[in-house]
Motif scaffolding. Structure first.
Motif, PDB file in Angstrom:
ATOM      1  N   ARG A 145      53.841  39.220  70.083  1.00 35.24           N
ATOM      2  CA  ARG A 145      55.371  39.086  69.492  1.00 35.24           C
ATOM      3  C   ARG A 145      56.013  40.479  69.823  1.00 35.24           C
ATOM      4  O   ARG A 145      57.219  40.467  69.798  1.00 35.24           O
ATOM      5  CB  ARG A 145      55.515  38.692  68.017  1.00 35.24           C
ATOM      6  N   LEU A 146      55.246  41.589  69.986  1.00 33.93           N
ATOM      7  CA  LEU A 146      55.979  42.988  70.153  1.00 33.93           C
ATOM      8  C   LEU A 146      56.545  42.928  71.626  1.00 33.93           C
ATOM      9  O   LEU A 146      56.089  42.468  72.494  1.00 33.93           O
ATOM     10  CB  LEU A 146      55.065  44.063  70.029  1.00 33.93           C
ATOM     11  N   ALA A 147      57.723  43.544  71.596  1.00 35.61           N
ATOM     12  CA  ALA A 147      58.405  43.643  72.960  1.00 35.61           C
ATOM     13  C   ALA A 147      57.778  44.632  73.963  1.00 35.61           C
ATOM     14  O   ALA A 147      56.641  45.553  73.540  1.00 35.61           O
ATOM     15  CB  ALA A 147      59.863  44.047  72.718  1.00 35.61           C
ATOM     16  N   ALA A 148      58.323  44.560  75.216  1.00 31.34           N
ATOM     17  CA  ALA A 148      57.734  45.659  76.327  1.00 31.34           C
ATOM     18  C   ALA A 148      57.913  46.870  75.848  1.00 31.34           C
ATOM     19  O   ALA A 148      58.948  47.471  75.224  1.00 31.34           O
ATOM     20  CB  ALA A 148      58.180  45.358  77.551  1.00 31.34           C
ATOM     21  N   GLY A 149      56.849  47.878  76.073  1.00 31.24           N
ATOM     22  CA  GLY A 149      57.063  49.299  75.865  1.00 31.24           C
ATOM     23  C   GLY A 149      55.993  49.464  74.381  1.00 31.24           C
ATOM     24  O   GLY A 149      55.367  50.599  74.306  1.00 31.24           O
ATOM     25  N   TRP A 150      55.712  48.359  73.784  1.00 30.72           N
ATOM     26  CA  TRP A 150      55.042  48.568  72.773  1.00 30.72           C
ATOM     27  C   TRP A 150      53.499  47.939  73.127  1.00 30.72           C
ATOM     28  O   TRP A 150      53.319  47.136  73.828  1.00 30.72           O
ATOM     29  CB  TRP A 150      55.625  47.542  71.433  1.00 30.72           C
ATOM     30  N   SER A 151      52.613  48.632  72.343  1.00 31.40           N
ATOM     31  CA  SER A 151      50.897  48.054  72.672  1.00 31.40           C
ATOM     32  C   SER A 151      50.422  47.921  71.334  1.00 31.40           C
ATOM     33  O   SER A 151      50.689  48.601  70.347  1.00 31.40           O
ATOM     34  CB  SER A 151      50.147  49.060  73.626  1.00 31.40           C
ATOM     35  N   VAL A 152      49.405  47.230  71.354  1.00 38.13           N
ATOM     36  CA  VAL A 152      48.497  47.029  70.260  1.00 38.13           C
ATOM     37  C   VAL A 152      46.928  47.186  70.507  1.00 38.13           C
ATOM     38  O   VAL A 152      46.379  46.485  71.427  1.00 38.13           O
ATOM     39  CB  VAL A 152      48.664  45.625  69.646  1.00 38.13           C
ATOM     40  N   GLU A 153      46.606  48.198  69.647  1.00 34.94           N
ATOM     41  CA  GLU A 153      44.793  48.626  69.977  1.00 34.94           C
ATOM     42  C   GLU A 153      44.138  48.109  68.728  1.00 34.94           C
ATOM     43  O   GLU A 153      44.341  48.471  67.930  1.00 34.94           O
ATOM     44  CB  GLU A 153      44.701  49.853  70.595  1.00 34.94           C
ATOM     45  N   ALA A 154      43.044  47.431  68.896  1.00 33.86           N
ATOM     46  CA  ALA A 154      42.048  46.906  67.905  1.00 33.86           C
ATOM     47  C   ALA A 154      40.996  47.945  67.882  1.00 33.86           C
ATOM     48  O   ALA A 154      40.392  47.908  68.756  1.00 33.86           O
ATOM     49  CB  ALA A 154      41.887  45.412  68.010  1.00 33.86           C
ATOM     50  N   HIS A 155      40.730  48.426  66.722  1.00 39.81           N
ATOM     51  CA  HIS A 155      39.493  49.333  66.556  1.00 39.81           C
ATOM     52  C   HIS A 155      39.226  50.172  67.484  1.00 39.81           C
ATOM     53  O   HIS A 155      38.014  50.593  67.953  1.00 39.81           O
ATOM     54  CB  HIS A 155      38.253  48.357  66.591  1.00 39.81           C
ATOM     55  N   ALA A 156      40.059  51.044  67.880  1.00 47.35           N
ATOM     56  CA  ALA A 156      40.305  52.068  68.614  1.00 47.35           C
ATOM     57  C   ALA A 156      39.257  53.034  67.918  1.00 47.35           C
ATOM     58  O   ALA A 156      39.520  53.425  66.694  1.00 47.35           O
ATOM     59  CB  ALA A 156      41.568  52.950  69.056  1.00 47.35           C
ATOM     60  N   GLY A 157      38.674  54.027  68.480  1.00 49.24           N
ATOM     61  CA  GLY A 157      37.583  55.137  68.066  1.00 49.24           C
ATOM     62  C   GLY A 157      38.273  56.554  67.954  1.00 49.24           C
ATOM     63  O   GLY A 157      38.763  56.840  68.881  1.00 49.24           O
ATOM     64  N   PHE A 158      38.096  57.051  66.630  1.00 49.71           N
ATOM     65  CA  PHE A 158      38.714  58.213  66.565  1.00 49.71           C
ATOM     66  C   PHE A 158      37.526  59.137  65.896  1.00 49.71           C
ATOM     67  O   PHE A 158      37.179  58.701  64.724  1.00 49.71           O
ATOM     68  CB  PHE A 158      39.967  58.506  65.643  1.00 49.71           C
ATOM     69  N   ALA A 159      37.157  60.275  66.373  1.00 43.61           N
ATOM     70  CA  ALA A 159      36.024  61.035  66.143  1.00 43.61           C
ATOM     71  C   ALA A 159      36.453  62.099  64.814  1.00 43.61           C
ATOM     72  O   ALA A 159      37.248  62.640  65.237  1.00 43.61           O
ATOM     73  CB  ALA A 159      35.149  61.629  67.181  1.00 43.61           C
ATOM     74  N   VAL A 160      35.662  62.001  63.789  1.00 42.75           N
ATOM     75  CA  VAL A 160      35.744  62.941  62.862  1.00 42.75           C
ATOM     76  C   VAL A 160      34.360  63.605  62.572  1.00 42.75           C
ATOM     77  O   VAL A 160      33.382  62.999  61.726  1.00 42.75           O
ATOM     78  CB  VAL A 160      36.377  62.391  61.584  1.00 42.75           C
ATOM     79  N   GLY A 161      34.130  64.658  63.353  1.00 37.12           N
ATOM     80  CA  GLY A 161      32.751  65.200  63.061  1.00 37.12           C
ATOM     81  C   GLY A 161      31.778  64.229  64.064  1.00 37.12           C
ATOM     82  O   GLY A 161      32.028  63.782  64.942  1.00 37.12           O
ATOM     83  N   ASP A 162      30.615  63.734  63.042  1.00 31.08           N
ATOM     84  CA  ASP A 162      29.652  62.993  63.577  1.00 31.08           C
ATOM     85  C   ASP A 162      30.186  61.430  63.513  1.00 31.08           C
ATOM     86  O   ASP A 162      29.318  60.430  63.611  1.00 31.08           O
ATOM     87  CB  ASP A 162      28.195  63.025  62.874  1.00 31.08           C
ATOM     88  N   THR A 163      31.505  61.285  62.578  1.00 29.59           N
ATOM     89  CA  THR A 163      31.705  60.009  62.184  1.00 29.59           C
ATOM     90  C   THR A 163      32.749  59.350  63.023  1.00 29.59           C
ATOM     91  O   THR A 163      33.635  60.364  63.480  1.00 29.59           O
ATOM     92  CB  THR A 163      32.158  59.958  60.559  1.00 29.59           C
ATOM     93  N   VAL A 164      32.875  58.235  63.288  1.00 27.78           N
ATOM     94  CA  VAL A 164      33.941  57.560  64.167  1.00 27.78           C
ATOM     95  C   VAL A 164      34.672  56.796  63.166  1.00 27.78           C
ATOM     96  O   VAL A 164      34.139  55.705  62.785  1.00 27.78           O
ATOM     97  CB  VAL A 164      33.426  56.919  65.484  1.00 27.78           C
TER      98      VAL A 164
END
Length: 379
Positions: A266-285
């Protein structure tokens, strides 16, 4: 063996008579799925299923866990509404049998339209040199014999052994051999999977699903692969349990997918949706449920909560941590509800929206709720 059936409803507590062996099995194997508390007498316990639907086979009883949602709305949540007609009454068969039957229908439809071939690398031992020589294997062969008679090569193949076929092959193999499924349904799945004979059954990991989704020629597989993911998750509930007698759908995870796919549509062109993208914080994601970006720039981070609308302190801590690590200036906690509602909180420099997303009602009402949320995010 014949097991007595005990029917539970998700998140509703029921007092039942249960043998000590069954109560111990549930506590040991499904502690995070079914809460078992004393029921007042030695042979009675109070059972509460937590956010799941499906079945569990204990030593002497089968637990059948039904949703609080009406059957048509469970189908909507699982992404099944666009394929088969559905009445308002729940099916007579258990959820696993219903989904397996629908899997066979979708697989037959894809096969009738024409299975899609794909390119992939294949290793061969050939009498002549073709493709790319596998040097390490060739040297080992040369060391083992004076005159090697074959070349160890890797060449490109164009056949059905591609991710979008490997996933349904793997699921069909697992479903067709599952002892909890009625024999006629197992036979139906085997017949539907016959065109995939010779395709490699691979573990359907996220990377394999991602590879299948990137192939534009396999667009006709979309609904089949979505159901494969649901069935694979349900079967994984039995991993490591004696006998493997469980099929469970995590409604919280289904709600996350419903949210992510609904917004992506439903979001228009130019918008994107990403599920469960990983972001590292030290040894934790950290893996937020949904990250919404505008031309690559984080705009919103969403955390889906399959429970009564909050928030509690833990919800706020979690979504604010997601906002900090992703750099998104706005965050939202999304809860299930009967009608759309929102409330905005200010947490320092960040905005936190509390959203109730309809999951009960007509398909139009559910779609309208997703559309309203998409408009809110795009402002």
């Amino acid at each position: 063996m014949t097991r007595r059936t005990v029917v539970l409803v998700e998140r509703r507590t029921r007092a039942v008579r249960l043998r000590p062996a069954d109560a111990a099995f549930l506590r040991d194997q499904f502690a995070g799925v079914v809460e078992v508390n004393p029921g007042g007498t030695a042979d009675r316990v109070r059972l509460t299923a937590r956010g799941v639907v499906g079945t569990i086979d204990a030593p002497h009883v089968r637990l059948t866990i039904r949703p609080k949602l009406p059957w048509p709305n469970l189908r909507l949540l699982l992404g099944l509404e666009h394929f088969a007609a559905c009445g308002a009454a729940p099916p007579d068969a258990e959820l696993f049998a219903v989904l397996a039957t629908e899997f066979a229908e979708r697989l037959r439809a894809v096969a009738a339209a024409g299975l899609v071939r794909g390119y992939h690398d294949a290793d061969h031992a050939a009498p002549y040199l073709r493709g790319r020589l596998r040097t390490a294997d060739q040297l080992r062969d040369a060391a083992a014999r004076a005159f090697p008679t074959t070349f160890h090569v890797t060449e490109s193949a164009f056949d059905l052994d591609a991710p979008w076929n490997q996933i349904p092959k793997s699921v069909a193999d697992a479903v067709a051999t599952h002892p909890a499924l009625p024999a006629p349904v197992r036979a139906e799945v085997r017949a539907a999977a016959a065109p995939l004979e010779g395709v490699t059954a691979v573990m359907p990991t996220d990377s394999v699903f991602d590879a299948a989704a990137r192939e534009p020629r396999a667009g006709a597989y979309t609904s089949l692969l979505a159901l494969c993911r649901t069935l694979g998750d349900g079967l994984a509930a039995a991993d490591g349990t004696p006998g493997g007698g469980a099929f469970l759908i995590d409604l919280g995870r289904a709600f996350e997918r419903h949210l992510a796919t609904g917004l992506a549509d439903r979001l228009a062109a130019g918008w994107s949706v990403e599920a469960h993208a990983g972001f590292a914080v030290g040894d934790t994601v950290l893996r937020p449920d949904v990250l919404v970006q505008r031309r690559g720039e984080p705009r919103w981070v969403l955390d889906a909560k399959w429970k009564r609308p909050g928030p509690d302190a833990a919800d706020l801590h979690q979504v604010l941590a997601y906002a900090a690590v992703t750099g998104a200036p706005r965050a939202a906690l999304v809860y299930p509800g009967r009608r759309f509602a929102r409330k905005v909180l200010q947490a320092g420099a960040r905005t936190v929206a509390l959203v109730r997303l309809p999951v009960v009602g007509t398909s139009d009402a559910v779609a309208a709720g997703l559309a309203r949320l998409a408009r809110l995010l795009a402002r």
